[in-house]
Design a protein around this motif. Structure first.
Motif, PDB file in Angstrom:
ATOM      1  N   VAL A 643       0.861  -1.181   0.000  1.00  0.00           N
ATOM      2  CA  VAL A 643       0.000   0.000   0.000  1.00  0.00           C
ATOM      3  C   VAL A 643       0.900   1.234   0.000  1.00  0.00           C
ATOM      4  CG1 VAL A 643      -1.658   1.313   1.344  1.00  0.00           C
ATOM      5  CG2 VAL A 643      -1.895  -1.171   1.160  1.00  0.00           C
ATOM      6  N   ILE A 644       0.777   2.042  -1.036  1.00  0.00           N
ATOM      7  CA  ILE A 644       1.711   3.164  -1.210  1.00  0.00           C
ATOM      8  C   ILE A 644       0.943   4.433  -1.564  1.00  0.00           C
ATOM      9  CG2 ILE A 644       3.573   4.085  -2.645  1.00  0.00           C
ATOM     10  CD1 ILE A 644       4.496   1.205  -3.085  1.00  0.00           C
ATOM     11  N   ASN A 645       1.241   5.494  -0.848  1.00  0.00           N
ATOM     12  CA  ASN A 645       0.832   6.848  -1.225  1.00  0.00           C
ATOM     13  C   ASN A 645       2.077   7.492  -1.820  1.00  0.00           C
ATOM     14  OD1 ASN A 645       0.334   9.597  -1.335  1.00  0.00           O
ATOM     15  ND2 ASN A 645      -0.800   9.658   0.598  1.00  0.00           N
ATOM     16  N   VAL A 646       2.122   7.603  -3.136  1.00  0.00           N
ATOM     17  CA  VAL A 646       3.356   8.027  -3.796  1.00  0.00           C
ATOM     18  C   VAL A 646       3.755   9.440  -3.381  1.00  0.00           C
ATOM     19  CG1 VAL A 646       2.171   8.865  -5.877  1.00  0.00           C
ATOM     20  CG2 VAL A 646       4.555   8.125  -6.016  1.00  0.00           C
ATOM     21  N   ALA A 647       2.790  10.317  -3.167  1.00  0.00           N
ATOM     22  CA  ALA A 647       3.120  11.677  -2.723  1.00  0.00           C
ATOM     23  C   ALA A 647       3.758  11.654  -1.335  1.00  0.00           C
ATOM     24  CB  ALA A 647       1.863  12.543  -2.723  1.00  0.00           C
ATOM     25  N   LEU A 648       3.255  10.769  -0.474  1.00  0.00           N
ATOM     26  CA  LEU A 648       3.837  10.644   0.864  1.00  0.00           C
ATOM     27  C   LEU A 648       5.273  10.118   0.785  1.00  0.00           C
ATOM     28  CD1 LEU A 648       3.534  10.792   3.920  1.00  0.00           C
ATOM     29  CD2 LEU A 648       2.492   8.512   3.864  1.00  0.00           C
ATOM     30  N   LEU A 649       5.522   9.213  -0.173  1.00  0.00           N
ATOM     31  CA  LEU A 649       6.893   8.726  -0.365  1.00  0.00           C
ATOM     32  C   LEU A 649       7.839   9.891  -0.660  1.00  0.00           C
ATOM     33  CD1 LEU A 649       6.611   5.460  -2.511  1.00  0.00           C
ATOM     34  CD2 LEU A 649       7.207   5.655  -0.099  1.00  0.00           C
ATOM     35  N   ILE A 662       7.024   4.974  -9.757  1.00  0.00           N
ATOM     36  CA  ILE A 662       5.682   4.625  -9.283  1.00  0.00           C
ATOM     37  C   ILE A 662       4.648   5.597  -9.851  1.00  0.00           C
ATOM     38  CG2 ILE A 662       4.222   4.429  -7.247  1.00  0.00           C
ATOM     39  CD1 ILE A 662       6.718   3.580  -5.682  1.00  0.00           C
ATOM     40  N   ALA A 663       4.985   6.884  -9.857  1.00  0.00           N
ATOM     41  CA  ALA A 663       4.048   7.885 -10.391  1.00  0.00           C
ATOM     42  C   ALA A 663       3.791   7.656 -11.878  1.00  0.00           C
ATOM     43  CB  ALA A 663       4.599   9.288 -10.159  1.00  0.00           C
ATOM     44  N   GLU A 664       4.851   7.378 -12.636  1.00  0.00           N
ATOM     45  CA  GLU A 664       4.681   7.128 -14.074  1.00  0.00           C
ATOM     46  C   GLU A 664       3.882   5.852 -14.313  1.00  0.00           C
ATOM     47  OE1 GLU A 664       8.646   7.108 -15.529  1.00  0.00           O
ATOM     48  OE2 GLU A 664       8.945   9.269 -15.220  1.00  0.00           O
ATOM     49  N   GLY A 665       4.117   4.832 -13.470  1.00  0.00           N
ATOM     50  CA  GLY A 665       3.345   3.599 -13.597  1.00  0.00           C
ATOM     51  C   GLY A 665       1.865   3.826 -13.344  1.00  0.00           C
ATOM     52  N   ALA A 666       1.558   4.666 -12.354  1.00  0.00           N
ATOM     53  CA  ALA A 666       0.161   4.998 -12.079  1.00  0.00           C
ATOM     54  C   ALA A 666      -0.461   5.717 -13.268  1.00  0.00           C
ATOM     55  CB  ALA A 666       0.060   5.858 -10.824  1.00  0.00           C
ATOM     56  N   PHE A 671      -4.288   6.499 -13.842  1.00  0.00           N
ATOM     57  CA  PHE A 671      -4.427   7.317 -12.637  1.00  0.00           C
ATOM     58  C   PHE A 671      -3.614   8.596 -12.776  1.00  0.00           C
ATOM     59  CE2 PHE A 671      -5.619   3.134 -10.994  1.00  0.00           C
ATOM     60  CZ  PHE A 671      -6.756   3.451 -10.256  1.00  0.00           C
ATOM     61  N   GLY A 672      -4.142   9.526 -13.564  1.00  0.00           N
ATOM     62  CA  GLY A 672      -3.452  10.791 -13.768  1.00  0.00           C
ATOM     63  C   GLY A 672      -3.335  11.598 -12.491  1.00  0.00           C
ATOM     64  N   GLY A 673      -4.309  11.458 -11.591  1.00  0.00           N
ATOM     65  CA  GLY A 673      -4.254  12.185 -10.335  1.00  0.00           C
ATOM     66  C   GLY A 673      -3.078  11.754  -9.474  1.00  0.00           C
ATOM     67  N   VAL A 674      -2.829  10.448  -9.417  1.00  0.00           N
ATOM     68  CA  VAL A 674      -1.680   9.938  -8.658  1.00  0.00           C
ATOM     69  C   VAL A 674      -0.379  10.424  -9.289  1.00  0.00           C
ATOM     70  CG1 VAL A 674      -0.449   7.856  -7.930  1.00  0.00           C
ATOM     71  CG2 VAL A 674      -2.959   7.921  -7.853  1.00  0.00           C
ATOM     72  N   GLN A 675      -0.328  10.400 -10.609  1.00  0.00           N
ATOM     73  CA  GLN A 675       0.884  10.840 -11.306  1.00  0.00           C
ATOM     74  C   GLN A 675       1.182  12.310 -11.022  1.00  0.00           C
ATOM     75  OE1 GLN A 675       0.635  10.647 -15.611  1.00  0.00           O
ATOM     76  NE2 GLN A 675       2.851  10.403 -15.808  1.00  0.00           N
ATOM     77  N   SER A 676       0.173  13.166 -11.120  1.00  0.00           N
ATOM     78  CA  SER A 676       0.411  14.595 -10.884  1.00  0.00           C
ATOM     79  C   SER A 676       0.689  14.871  -9.409  1.00  0.00           C
ATOM     80  CB  SER A 676      -0.785  15.425 -11.359  1.00  0.00           C
ATOM     81  OG  SER A 676      -1.952  15.112 -10.619  1.00  0.00           O
ATOM     82  N   ALA A 677       0.049  14.108  -8.491  1.00  0.00           N
ATOM     83  CA  ALA A 677       0.315  14.279  -7.061  1.00  0.00           C
ATOM     84  C   ALA A 677       1.761  13.918  -6.742  1.00  0.00           C
ATOM     85  CB  ALA A 677      -0.641  13.428  -6.233  1.00  0.00           C
ATOM     86  N   GLY A 678       2.258  12.863  -7.394  1.00  0.00           N
ATOM     87  CA  GLY A 678       3.653  12.482  -7.189  1.00  0.00           C
ATOM     88  C   GLY A 678       4.602  13.557  -7.684  1.00  0.00           C
TER      89      GLY A 678
END
Length: 908
Positions: A643-649, A662-666, A671-678
């Protein structure tokens, strides 16, 4: 005798069982999943181990195939002896169990809420006396009972309860009982298997042939005994020398089939009924036999033949005996047996069982039987049995003639399957639907379910999920306003994960459709839609009142409505820069989901809360919510370690390449939101580490391609990056924009970061630094406040006001360390070092000798949560919470919650 001891004893396996039971007697509960192929001796092991349980209460339940579509049927039988303890459960757990049992009316309970009730019930029983709960033939239990028992098995820790589940090797069991310790039974050791085979044969067998037979059976004791009783040593030797492996299963079923065909016709018919029924009910088989004209009740004769064992129920010697009895006749005779069983079940008032046998008795389609099955499915749904509802509706569909009703039932089966977590099964149901045969509402439900499946399974099709929900809304238009408005809200929600990668719609098209839907009907959904459409379409100052009205409406919702609309609040509250309302809405939604046992919704809400804490909160709280997600997933048997929150990483100083990958994989998954959050979180880390050029490059594309409520939160970071990288001219317009937002929404958060940003572009910066600090201090926006102190301290140091700078930097450092923002804390230390004030890095308060579970318990206890509240939050029993809390006190050398709060810090 020694061979018998080996067969009945299984010393190592019995010892493992005894250890489990011993721990339960000592208040250290646990579970074991015993599995192996048929005939390997699971039941024998259970019998031998539980034959003598001094000081323990034995609860034993068997699974039956005919109950596999009756939700919570297995649990009902398990709970009957525990009724005296029901009053000890929380009210919502009692109600959930009563509704699941069909003893009360109410909202269908989530199976995991029922699971928490069963956990509490067993814990209460264990307080009175240690309990050994044994479930045999678990592979034949209904899906809901299996899910519940899986949760209970994973959460038993400090209860006087041992739970043992025994079943055949099956893939679905491994998934539902994931995380439960497994005892996989193998065959006898070769030496003892050879002894058993030779002792069972009247004549000597060639040792090499015997070894091959043993190898072919895998040492399965029942296979060895039954083969020896059927085949001679010569036949076994000849089989072992054949070119093909010895077909053990084929030989066994053939020998059982021969035995059955040599029986009297009446006994064969009785065995057929017993095999077709599978509940083991002697009364049901007797009544069906009477309906078919059996002159007597040949139960004793059946037992004397060694094919069945009779107790309170009928148990076949081996699954292949049942298979042989069932397959010894033609299909027409089997259907005749099922019709008789259906009539008998109806006479006994067993309506679910009657429908199940009626379906088995049907060749082709039968609208009447299909209707009865649909009623059974509706009953299952009212009791919270979504998996059972899905399977029964699918069967009902197969018995329904082609047309609208057939495919509507299949759509309903897919909806139920998805709600139970079986997304791939739901997809397979939808694949068999003829969309052209559906009415508009059913077509909308199909489209909506497909979109939900894409989101649930993280399929790249999620990029079109928002557009699909708009299409569903169009299907509902003019037919059902409530469904249309809910579909439109989901269209917005389903667009957020994809963000800029969303396909099939533009934001302006989405906003226009939401506005149109808002006008259909006043009420909660209409108000929310009006706020969402304003968020997308209107100038910010005009949108604020409508968004505020929507947020106020969500804040006023009761728990049941929050389950539907609570998650929508995150976009509106964030757009209003209202961290307090955002936290309240999400916390209340998480509580409602937890109380309802809606763990899928709870999972997604905790995820949202973790992401939200990184803007307007603290990494510390973001990490705590992620730990709760992990705890939740451990409870329901999902993978928790990844379980990973990429922004928290990024905030936690994970290696940049790892975060980027991880962000690019999302993003590749949609999951564009995860990518931009990262990317945004890495830019913040760049700022913290002084790499302003890199921060600017990361943020520039996000600012130039804005997305709703997300981009404004990135503007203050972009202003800092631009100013510190020599591009202050680019920051001016953005600072003005922040001030306009603050003027429109009146938020201290917006006002504070606007002042902080203005200080970066003005020569007379101090009034703005001070205003930022004064505005943010009364709030709980600790990281934003810390950054205001940091920038002020840096400005003061550059202006050679060392004493004033030291005060600001010390405050910033304290807040960064408290909020667990290590990169910013190091930046504050570097500034302090530059004025000769060297501050050593402090270890996190999380660096205690505590397990993750103990740390979570400690945090909640330090925040004055009761043991019962902590138990509900962590899906444990209060006994286990008390056990962990005592361990925490012991490790930390303390004795009270007040000392615990002091040790962990005021902000835990």
């Amino acid at each position: 005798m020694e061979i018998a001891r080996r067969l009945l004893g299984r010393h190592a396996e019995q010892e493992q069982m005894r250890v489990l039971l011993g721990h339960a007697r000592n208040g250290r509960g646990g579970a074991l999943f015993v599995t192996g192929e048929p005939g390997i001796g699971k039941t024998t092991l259970l019998d031998a181990t539980t034959a003598s349980l001094p000081g323990m209460r034995l609860l034993r339940v068997n699974g039956f195939e005919a109950e596999a579509t009756i939700p919570f049927a297995g649990l009902q039988r398990l709970a009957i002896p525990l009724r005296p303890h029901f009053h000890k459960l929380p009210e919502n757990h009692r109600n959930a169990m009563r509704i699941a049992a069909g003893a009360a009316e109410g909202a269908p309970p989530d199976r995991f809420l029922v699971g928490l009730g069963v956990l509490g019930l067993l814990a209460a029983a264990g307080d009175a006396e240690p309990v050994a709960c044994v479930i045999d033939d678990a592979h034949l239990l209904d899906s809901e009972s299996l899910d519940v028992l899986g949760l209970v098995a994973r959460r038993l820790e400090a209860e006087s309860v041992a739970l043992v589940l025994a079943a055949r090797d099956t893939s679905h069991l491994e998934a539902q009982l994931a995380g439960v310790p497994v005892l996989r039974l193998a065959g006898l050791e070769p030496e003892w298997a050879l002894r058993l085979l030779t002792a069972s044969l009247p004549d000597a067998i060639d040792p090499a042939a015997a070894a091959q037979v043993v190898a072919a059976t895998g040492g399965n004791p029942l296979a060895l005994v039954d083969l020896a009783s059927e085949l001679s040593a010569r036949q076994l030797t000849e089989s072992s020398l054949a070119d093909e492996p010895l077909p053990i299963g084929h030989h066994l079923e053939t020998l059982y089939l021969r035995r059955i065909r040599h029986l009297s016709g009446d006994l064969q018919l009785w065995l057929l009924l017993a095999a077709a029924d599978s509940t083991g009910s002697i009364d049901l088989v007797r009544a069906a036999g009477h309906a078919l004209g059996l002159p007597g009740d040949p139960v004793e004769e059946a037992e004397s033949e060694g094919l069945v064992e009779l107790g309170r129920t009928i148990a076949f010697r081996h699954p292949l005996v049942r298979s042989a009895a069932y397959n010894a006749v033609q299909g027409a005779q089997r259907r005749r047996a099922h019709r008789a069983l259906a009539l008998a079940a109806e006479e006994l008032g067993l309506l679910e069982l009657e429908a199940w046998h009626a379906a088995k008795a049907t060749l082709g389609t039968d609208p009447d039987v299909a209707d009865r099955l649909e009623r059974v499915a509706d009953t299952a749904g009212r009791r919270g049995g979504l998996a059972s509802r899905a399977r029964v509706l699918a069967t009902s569909s197969t018995l329904t003639p082609p047309g609208q009703v057939k495919f509507t039932r299949l759509v309903a089966a897919a909806e139920a399957a998805l709600a139970s977590g079986a997304a791939q099964l739901a997809k397979s149901y939808l694949d068999d639907v003829d969309e052209d045969a559906l009415d508009p509402i059913s077509r909308g439900r199909l489209v909506s379910t497909r979109a939900s499946i894409a989101l649930f399974t993280a399929d790249p099709a999620l990029m079109e999920a928002g557009a699909q929900m708009l299409a569903a809304a169009e299907c509902f238009h003019g037919h059902d306003v409530a469904l249309e408005q809910d579909a439109l809200i989901k269209a917005f929600e389903y667009t957020l994960p994809a963000e800029r990668l969303a396909q099939g719609l533009t934001l302006s098209e989405l906003g226009a459709r939401l506005h149109k839907g808002a006008e259909l009907r006043q009420g909660t959904a209409g108000t929310i839609l009006r706020g969402l459409s304003a968020h997308i379409l209107l100038p910010y100052e005009h949108a604020v009142p409508l968004m505020r009205s929507a947020v106020d409406t969500i804040l006023a919702l009761d728990a049941s409505e929050l389950l539907r609309y609570g998650a929508t609040s995150v976009a509106l509250t964030t757009a209003l820069w209202d961290a307090t309302a955002r936290r309240e809405c999400l916390t209340r939604t998480a509580t409602a989901a937890r109380d309802a046992g809606a763990l899928q919704l709870l999972d997604s809400t905790l995820w949202i809360m973790s992401l939200a804490e990184l803007t307007g909160g603290t990494p510390r709280h973001a990490r705590q919510y992620i730990e709760q997600v992990r705890e939740l997933r451990r409870a329901i048997g999902y993978d928790a370690e990844h379980v990973i929150n990429v922004a928290l990483l990024a905030w936690a100083e994970a290696p940049r390449p790892q975060v980027e990958t991880i962000a690019e994989g999302a993003g590749a998954m949609g999951f564009g939101g995860v990518q931009s959050a990262g990317a945004a979180a890495l830019a913040v880390r760049d700022l913290a580490e002084g790499d302003y050029e890199q921060a600017y490059r990361r943020l520039k594309p996000l600012i130039e391609d804005p997305f709703l409520q997300v981009t404004p939160l990135e503007v203050p970071d972009f202003v800092e990056a631009a100013c510190r990288s020599g591009r202050a001219h680019e920051a001016t317009s953005h600072v003005t924009h922040l001030e306009e937002l603050a003027s429109a929404n009146g938020s201290p958060w917006t006002q504070g970061v606007a002042h902080r940003s203005r200080a970066l572009i003005e020569e007379d910066a101090e009034p703005h630094h001070q205003a930022a600090i004064e505005t943010l201090t009364p709030t709980d926006l600790d990281i934003e406040l810390a950054r205001a102190h940091l920038l002020h301290g840096e400005w003061l140091r550059r202006n050679r006001r060392r004493r004033d700078a030291r005060e600001q930097l010390h405050t910033a450092l304290r807040l960064f360390e408290q909020g667990q923002a290590p990169a910013f804390a190091q930046r504050a230390r570097a500034e302090l070092s530059a004025i000769g004030d060297r501050q050593p890095a402090r270890g996190s308060r999380d660096n205690l000798d505590l397990t993750p579970q103990q740390l979570t318990v400690a945090r909640l206890a330090a925040n004055n949560h009761t043991n019962a509240e902590i138990a509900a939050t962590m899906f444990l029993s209060p006994n286990t919470v008390d056990y962990h809390l005592r361990k925490v006190y012991q490790k930390l050398g303390i004795s009270s919650r007040r000392q615990l709060a002091e040790r962990l810090g005021a902000d835990t």
